[in-house]
Design a protein around this motif. Structure first.
Motif, mmCIF file in Angstrom:
data_model
loop_
_atom_site.group_PDB
_atom_site.id
_atom_site.type_symbol
_atom_site.label_atom_id
_atom_site.label_comp_id
_atom_site.label_asym_id
_atom_site.label_seq_id
_atom_site.Cartn_x
_atom_site.Cartn_y
_atom_site.Cartn_z
ATOM 1 N N PHE A 61 -17.880 -25.070 27.008
ATOM 2 C CA PHE A 61 -17.710 -25.878 28.216
ATOM 3 C C PHE A 61 -19.095 -26.239 28.740
ATOM 4 C CE2 PHE A 61 -14.123 -23.226 27.482
ATOM 5 C CZ PHE A 61 -13.038 -24.034 27.747
ATOM 6 N N SER A 62 -19.309 -27.537 29.005
ATOM 7 C CA SER A 62 -20.652 -27.971 29.377
ATOM 8 C C SER A 62 -20.621 -29.210 30.265
ATOM 9 C CB SER A 62 -21.460 -28.269 28.113
ATOM 10 O OG SER A 62 -20.831 -29.275 27.359
ATOM 11 N N TYR A 63 -21.768 -29.449 30.882
ATOM 12 C CA TYR A 63 -22.081 -30.735 31.496
ATOM 13 C C TYR A 63 -23.146 -31.322 30.579
ATOM 14 C CZ TYR A 63 -19.243 -29.725 35.564
ATOM 15 O OH TYR A 63 -18.183 -29.455 36.395
ATOM 16 N N ASP A 64 -24.371 -31.418 31.022
ATOM 17 C CA ASP A 64 -25.437 -31.851 30.113
ATOM 18 C C ASP A 64 -25.891 -30.703 29.226
ATOM 19 O OD1 ASP A 64 -25.405 -34.424 31.137
ATOM 20 O OD2 ASP A 64 -26.866 -33.945 32.686
ATOM 21 N N LYS A 65 -25.695 -29.485 29.692
ATOM 22 C CA LYS A 65 -26.032 -28.285 28.932
ATOM 23 C C LYS A 65 -24.815 -27.371 28.874
ATOM 24 C CE LYS A 65 -30.929 -28.095 30.110
ATOM 25 N NZ LYS A 65 -31.990 -27.269 30.683
ATOM 26 N N LYS A 66 -24.804 -26.482 27.903
ATOM 27 C CA LYS A 66 -23.710 -25.523 27.769
ATOM 28 C C LYS A 66 -23.726 -24.542 28.939
ATOM 29 C CE LYS A 66 -23.775 -25.645 22.724
ATOM 30 N NZ LYS A 66 -24.043 -24.865 21.496
ATOM 31 N N ILE A 67 -22.530 -24.309 29.502
ATOM 32 C CA ILE A 67 -22.398 -23.390 30.625
ATOM 33 C C ILE A 67 -21.707 -22.110 30.191
ATOM 34 C CG2 ILE A 67 -21.341 -23.037 32.892
ATOM 35 C CD1 ILE A 67 -21.770 -26.089 33.315
ATOM 36 N N CYS A 68 -20.555 -22.249 29.517
ATOM 37 C CA CYS A 68 -19.817 -21.060 29.110
ATOM 38 C C CYS A 68 -18.997 -21.335 27.863
ATOM 39 C CB CYS A 68 -18.938 -20.542 30.250
ATOM 40 S SG CYS A 68 -17.704 -21.703 30.867
ATOM 41 N N TYR A 69 -18.433 -20.268 27.305
ATOM 42 C CA TYR A 69 -17.633 -20.371 26.088
ATOM 43 C C TYR A 69 -16.531 -19.326 26.124
ATOM 44 C CZ TYR A 69 -20.554 -16.422 24.655
ATOM 45 O OH TYR A 69 -21.209 -15.206 24.614
ATOM 46 N N LEU A 70 -15.567 -19.509 25.244
ATOM 47 C CA LEU A 70 -14.477 -18.546 25.086
ATOM 48 C C LEU A 70 -14.443 -18.075 23.650
ATOM 49 C CD1 LEU A 70 -11.574 -20.394 26.953
ATOM 50 C CD2 LEU A 70 -13.078 -18.613 27.852
ATOM 51 N N LYS A 71 -14.024 -16.836 23.461
ATOM 52 C CA LYS A 71 -13.784 -16.342 22.104
ATOM 53 C C LYS A 71 -12.731 -15.245 22.173
ATOM 54 C CE LYS A 71 -17.379 -12.821 21.626
ATOM 55 N NZ LYS A 71 -18.553 -12.392 20.885
ATOM 56 N N ALA A 72 -12.069 -15.076 21.042
ATOM 57 C CA ALA A 72 -11.010 -14.070 20.960
ATOM 58 C C ALA A 72 -11.340 -13.064 19.871
ATOM 59 C CB ALA A 72 -9.671 -14.732 20.660
ATOM 60 N N GLU A 73 -10.998 -11.829 20.135
ATOM 61 C CA GLU A 73 -11.045 -10.762 19.146
ATOM 62 C C GLU A 73 -9.729 -10.025 19.269
ATOM 63 O OE1 GLU A 73 -14.555 -8.388 19.603
ATOM 64 O OE2 GLU A 73 -15.888 -10.099 19.314
ATOM 65 N N THR A 74 -9.415 -9.194 18.329
ATOM 66 C CA THR A 74 -8.130 -8.512 18.321
ATOM 67 C C THR A 74 -7.870 -7.799 19.647
ATOM 68 O OG1 THR A 74 -8.317 -8.198 15.954
ATOM 69 C CG2 THR A 74 -6.700 -6.847 17.099
ATOM 70 N N THR A 119 -8.130 -8.841 22.722
ATOM 71 C CA THR A 119 -8.961 -9.151 23.879
ATOM 72 C C THR A 119 -9.523 -10.570 23.780
ATOM 73 O OG1 THR A 119 -10.726 -8.248 25.286
ATOM 74 C CG2 THR A 119 -11.141 -8.273 22.931
ATOM 75 N N ALA A 120 -10.023 -11.067 24.893
ATOM 76 C CA ALA A 120 -10.707 -12.358 24.924
ATOM 77 C C ALA A 120 -11.989 -12.180 25.723
ATOM 78 C CB ALA A 120 -9.823 -13.425 25.568
ATOM 79 N N PHE A 121 -12.921 -13.081 25.499
ATOM 80 C CA PHE A 121 -14.194 -13.036 26.201
ATOM 81 C C PHE A 121 -14.484 -14.397 26.799
ATOM 82 C CE2 PHE A 121 -14.525 -9.744 23.039
ATOM 83 C CZ PHE A 121 -15.241 -8.732 23.650
ATOM 84 N N ILE A 122 -15.084 -14.390 27.987
ATOM 85 C CA ILE A 122 -15.716 -15.582 28.521
ATOM 86 C C ILE A 122 -17.201 -15.253 28.538
ATOM 87 C CG2 ILE A 122 -15.254 -14.847 30.910
ATOM 88 C CD1 ILE A 122 -15.309 -17.886 31.643
ATOM 89 N N GLY A 123 -17.971 -16.123 27.905
ATOM 90 C CA GLY A 123 -19.408 -15.899 27.814
ATOM 91 C C GLY A 123 -20.152 -16.969 28.576
ATOM 92 N N PHE A 124 -21.341 -16.618 29.014
ATOM 93 C CA PHE A 124 -22.141 -17.525 29.833
ATOM 94 C C PHE A 124 -23.501 -17.764 29.198
ATOM 95 C CE2 PHE A 124 -19.152 -15.270 32.519
ATOM 96 C CZ PHE A 124 -18.515 -16.327 33.153
ATOM 97 N N HIS A 165 -27.539 -12.099 22.006
ATOM 98 C CA HIS A 165 -28.349 -13.297 22.228
ATOM 99 C C HIS A 165 -28.817 -13.242 23.676
ATOM 100 C CE1 HIS A 165 -26.945 -14.841 18.402
ATOM 101 N NE2 HIS A 165 -25.710 -14.572 18.779
ATOM 102 N N ARG A 166 -29.112 -14.371 24.248
ATOM 103 C CA ARG A 166 -29.479 -14.417 25.667
ATOM 104 C C ARG A 166 -28.253 -14.546 26.563
ATOM 105 N NH1 ARG A 166 -34.135 -18.886 24.990
ATOM 106 N NH2 ARG A 166 -35.456 -17.664 23.625
ATOM 107 N N ASN A 167 -27.090 -14.630 25.962
ATOM 108 C CA ASN A 167 -25.850 -14.839 26.707
ATOM 109 C C ASN A 167 -25.294 -13.525 27.231
ATOM 110 O OD1 ASN A 167 -26.224 -17.387 25.592
ATOM 111 N ND2 ASN A 167 -24.789 -17.024 23.956
ATOM 112 N N LYS A 168 -24.425 -13.647 28.231
ATOM 113 C CA LYS A 168 -23.689 -12.505 28.766
ATOM 114 C C LYS A 168 -22.204 -12.813 28.661
ATOM 115 C CE LYS A 168 -27.108 -10.077 30.879
ATOM 116 N NZ LYS A 168 -27.252 -8.708 31.233
ATOM 117 N N GLU A 169 -21.404 -11.784 28.430
ATOM 118 C CA GLU A 169 -19.965 -11.960 28.256
ATOM 119 C C GLU A 169 -19.185 -10.992 29.130
ATOM 120 O OE1 GLU A 169 -19.865 -13.209 23.549
ATOM 121 O OE2 GLU A 169 -19.409 -11.137 24.083
ATOM 122 N N LEU A 170 -17.987 -11.443 29.491
ATOM 123 C CA LEU A 170 -17.042 -10.597 30.201
ATOM 124 C C LEU A 170 -15.817 -10.432 29.317
ATOM 125 C CD1 LEU A 170 -16.149 -9.113 32.798
ATOM 126 C CD2 LEU A 170 -15.126 -11.282 33.514
#
Length: 121
Positions: A47-60, A62-67, A85-90
Motif C-alpha cells: 500500500f503506497s502513495y508516492d512511496k511504500k507505506i505498509c504491506y500485508l503478508k500471511a503465514e500459517t 497468522t497475518a502481519f501488517i508491516g510498515f 530489514h528496516r521495516n517493522k511488523e505487527l
C-alpha cells in the motif's frame, strides 16, 4: 477505493484464518487512508502513495501488517517486531484480538511523513 486484482487473488488463495485477517487489515488500511494505492510487489500486497507505506503478508495461522515508514511510529508498547530489514511488523493472530485502534494509529503515523492531508480522521 481501488482494489488491485493481484492482491485480491493473493487473499483469495490464502487459507483460513489468515484470509479473514488479511481482509480485515486491507479494509482497515483503506478506511484509514482512502486514497491509498495498492499493488502486488515482492509477493505481497503493498500500500503506497508516492512511496511504500505498509504491506500485508500471511503465514500459517497468522497475518502481519508491516510498515516501511517507521520514523514517525510511536510504538509505546513495544509490540512491533523488526523483520530483518528496516521495516517493522505487527503480528495479528485473530480477529478477536486485533486492536483496530492501535493498528489505525500505526497506519496514520507511518503515512504521516508522506501525506498528512490524505489521512482520514
Amino acid at each position: 477505493m481501488y482494489y488491485n486484482q493481484q492482491v485480491t487473488s493473493y487473499i483469495k488463495q490464502t487459507q483460513l484464518p489468515e484470509k479473514d485477517l488479511l481482509i480485515a487489515l486491507r479494509l482497515l488500511i483503506h478506511g484509514t487512508l482512502p486514497d491509498i494505492k495498492e499493488s502486488f510487489s515482492d509477493n505481497q500486497p503493498v500500500f503506497s502513495y508516492d512511496k511504500k507505506i505498509c504491506y500485508l503478508k500471511a503465514e500459517t495461522g497468522t497475518a502481519f501488517i508491516g510498515f516501511y515508514c517507521i520514523k514517525n511510529i510511536n510504538d509505546e508498547f513495544g509490540i512491533l517486531q523488526t523483520n530483518g530489514h528496516r521495516n517493522k511488523e505487527l503480528e495479528v493472530k485473530s480477529l478477536k484480538e486485533m486492536n483496530e485502534i492501535l493498528i489505525t494509529k500505526f497506519i496514520r503515523e507511518a503515512a504521516s511523513e508522506l501525506v498528512e492531508d490524505k489521512i482520514a480522521v
